[in-house]
Design an enzyme around this catalytic site. Structure first.
Site, PDB file in Angstrom:
ATOM      1  N   LYS A  35       0.898  -1.103  -0.166  1.00 56.16           N
ATOM      2  CA  LYS A  35      -0.143  -0.044  -0.101  1.00 56.16           C
ATOM      3  C   LYS A  35       0.771   1.341   0.042  1.00 56.16           C
ATOM      4  O   LYS A  35       0.516   2.333  -0.805  1.00 56.16           O
ATOM      5  CB  LYS A  35      -0.971   0.093   1.216  1.00 56.16           C
ATOM      6  CG  LYS A  35      -2.114  -1.078   1.382  1.00 56.16           C
ATOM      7  CD  LYS A  35      -2.907  -0.778   2.437  1.00 56.16           C
ATOM      8  CE  LYS A  35      -2.264  -0.766   3.646  1.00 56.16           C
ATOM      9  NZ  LYS A  35      -1.807  -2.137   4.248  1.00 56.16           N
ATOM     10  N   ARG A 110      -9.285   1.738   9.365  1.00 58.05           N
ATOM     11  CA  ARG A 110      -8.807   0.157   9.800  1.00 58.05           C
ATOM     12  C   ARG A 110     -10.185  -0.386  10.397  1.00 58.05           C
ATOM     13  O   ARG A 110     -10.117  -1.647  10.433  1.00 58.05           O
ATOM     14  CB  ARG A 110      -7.757   0.238  10.726  1.00 58.05           C
ATOM     15  CG  ARG A 110      -6.487   0.731  10.322  1.00 58.05           C
ATOM     16  CD  ARG A 110      -5.724  -0.466   9.452  1.00 58.05           C
ATOM     17  NE  ARG A 110      -4.319  -0.468  10.168  1.00 58.05           N
ATOM     18  CZ  ARG A 110      -3.202  -0.142   9.957  1.00 58.05           C
ATOM     19  NH1 ARG A 110      -3.305   0.913   8.849  1.00 58.05           N
ATOM     20  NH2 ARG A 110      -1.859  -0.634  10.200  1.00 58.05           N
ATOM     21  N   ARG A 149      11.217  -6.547   5.704  1.00 59.52           N
ATOM     22  CA  ARG A 149      11.293  -5.167   6.008  1.00 59.52           C
ATOM     23  C   ARG A 149      11.936  -5.020   7.379  1.00 59.52           C
ATOM     24  O   ARG A 149      12.059  -5.907   7.948  1.00 59.52           O
ATOM     25  CB  ARG A 149       9.688  -4.599   6.166  1.00 59.52           C
ATOM     26  CG  ARG A 149       8.997  -4.401   4.820  1.00 59.52           C
ATOM     27  CD  ARG A 149       7.679  -3.599   5.182  1.00 59.52           C
ATOM     28  NE  ARG A 149       7.041  -3.636   6.126  1.00 59.52           N
ATOM     29  CZ  ARG A 149       5.627  -3.498   6.179  1.00 59.52           C
ATOM     30  NH1 ARG A 149       5.101  -2.663   5.355  1.00 59.52           N
ATOM     31  NH2 ARG A 149       4.836  -3.504   7.389  1.00 59.52           N
ATOM     32  N   ARG A 151      11.093  -2.880   9.952  1.00 61.20           N
ATOM     33  CA  ARG A 151      10.601  -1.935  11.061  1.00 61.20           C
ATOM     34  C   ARG A 151      10.254  -2.694  12.340  1.00 61.20           C
ATOM     35  O   ARG A 151      10.282  -3.994  12.565  1.00 61.20           O
ATOM     36  CB  ARG A 151       9.053  -1.833  10.271  1.00 61.20           C
ATOM     37  CG  ARG A 151       8.695  -0.579   9.984  1.00 61.20           C
ATOM     38  CD  ARG A 151       7.519  -0.034   9.103  1.00 61.20           C
ATOM     39  NE  ARG A 151       6.437  -0.729  10.120  1.00 61.20           N
ATOM     40  CZ  ARG A 151       5.337  -0.337   9.199  1.00 61.20           C
ATOM     41  NH1 ARG A 151       5.027  -0.086   8.180  1.00 61.20           N
ATOM     42  NH2 ARG A 151       4.171  -0.751   9.968  1.00 61.20           N
ATOM     43  N   ARG A 162      -1.102  -8.506  13.821  1.00 66.32           N
ATOM     44  CA  ARG A 162      -1.455  -7.444  12.782  1.00 66.32           C
ATOM     45  C   ARG A 162      -2.347  -8.198  11.643  1.00 66.32           C
ATOM     46  O   ARG A 162      -3.373  -7.594  11.466  1.00 66.32           O
ATOM     47  CB  ARG A 162      -0.389  -6.564  12.436  1.00 66.32           C
ATOM     48  CG  ARG A 162      -0.090  -5.589  13.142  1.00 66.32           C
ATOM     49  CD  ARG A 162       1.486  -4.971  13.063  1.00 66.32           C
ATOM     50  NE  ARG A 162       1.431  -4.504  11.726  1.00 66.32           N
ATOM     51  CZ  ARG A 162       2.693  -4.666  11.172  1.00 66.32           C
ATOM     52  NH1 ARG A 162       3.476  -5.418  11.599  1.00 66.32           N
ATOM     53  NH2 ARG A 162       2.574  -4.112   9.748  1.00 66.32           N
TER      54      ARG A 162
END
Ligand code: AMP
Length: 204
Positions: A35, A110, A149, A151, A162
């Site tokens: 996204k 969300r 990633r 993060r 998540r």
């Protein structure tokens, strides 16, 4: 190949060619579908704002603001930040004059409560959403991307959490926007450029 099949064409031509002047878009999709990358591309091609609520929250945390101090426990655990905080933050952002040129929302809404808020907030500004793009990618690809990633909230445990939250809270939005008649489904299992072109083609 048609020249319009290239991202560069849209970036240079922008909204003047085949696109409505101001676009208000939402990108939906599980964490890891791309996204952020797509929102950035679309904001350049369509000359609209990219608003990432995750990014706004990360800036608050980095600057150790009062909001930043309140939210880090949610962010680090992969939980949703309370609606009151996020809605207040987005409301302020949407009231800034530059949001009149259109926007692509990445990470918001969300859940259904946030979607209802957004609807009434845009009504107050006498406007509405143009399209909601749901990007779909097979779960194995998503997991690989997330693990690559770097993060702080991308540990195997928080990723699992998540994804679960996405299933429970965010997936109902697909039906919500389908019923509103503005949902577009995009197969995101391709190169970033190809996915951008698929999105541009469906909103042109
Ligand atoms: P993202 O960058 O979109 O993956 O978001 C990173 C984290 O920010 C999420 O796991 C949540 O903790 C928080 N967050 C971002 N957007 C929202 C939102 N719309 N509602 C609640 N929490 C959010």
């Amino acid at each position: 190949m048609d020249v319009r099949d290239t991202g560069n064409f849209w970036r240079l031509a922008g909204p003047a060619v085949g696109m409505k002047g101001v676009m208000r878009l939402i990108l939906l999709g599980t964490p890891g579908v791309g996204k952020g990358t797509q929102a950035l591309e679309l904001s350049e091609c369509l000359h609209i704002l990219h608003i990432s609520t995750g990014e706004l929250l990360r800036v608050e945390m980095e600057n150790k603001t009062p909001i930043g101090m309140k939210i880090d426990k949610y962010m680090n655990a992969g939980e949703l930040v309370p609606d009151t905080i996020i809605i207040d933050m987005l409301e302020k952002r949407l009231q800034e004059p530059d949001s009149r040129k259109g926007f692509v929302l990445d990470g918001f809404p969300r859940n259904l409560n946030q979607a209802d808020y957004l609807k009434s907030s845009l009504e107050r500004l006498q406007t509405s959403l143009d399209r909601v793009i749901n990007i779909e990618v097979p779960i194995d690809t998503v997991l690989n991307r997330l693990l690559q990633r770097n993060r702080a909230d991308d540990t195997p445990e928080t990723i699992k959490y998540r994804l679960e939250i996405y299933k429970q809270e965010t997936i109902p939005l697909i039906d919500y926007y389908q019923r509103a008649g503005i949902l577009e489904q995009i197969n995101g299992d391709a190169s970033p450029e190809e996915v951008t072109n698929r999105i541009l083609a469906c909103i042109a």
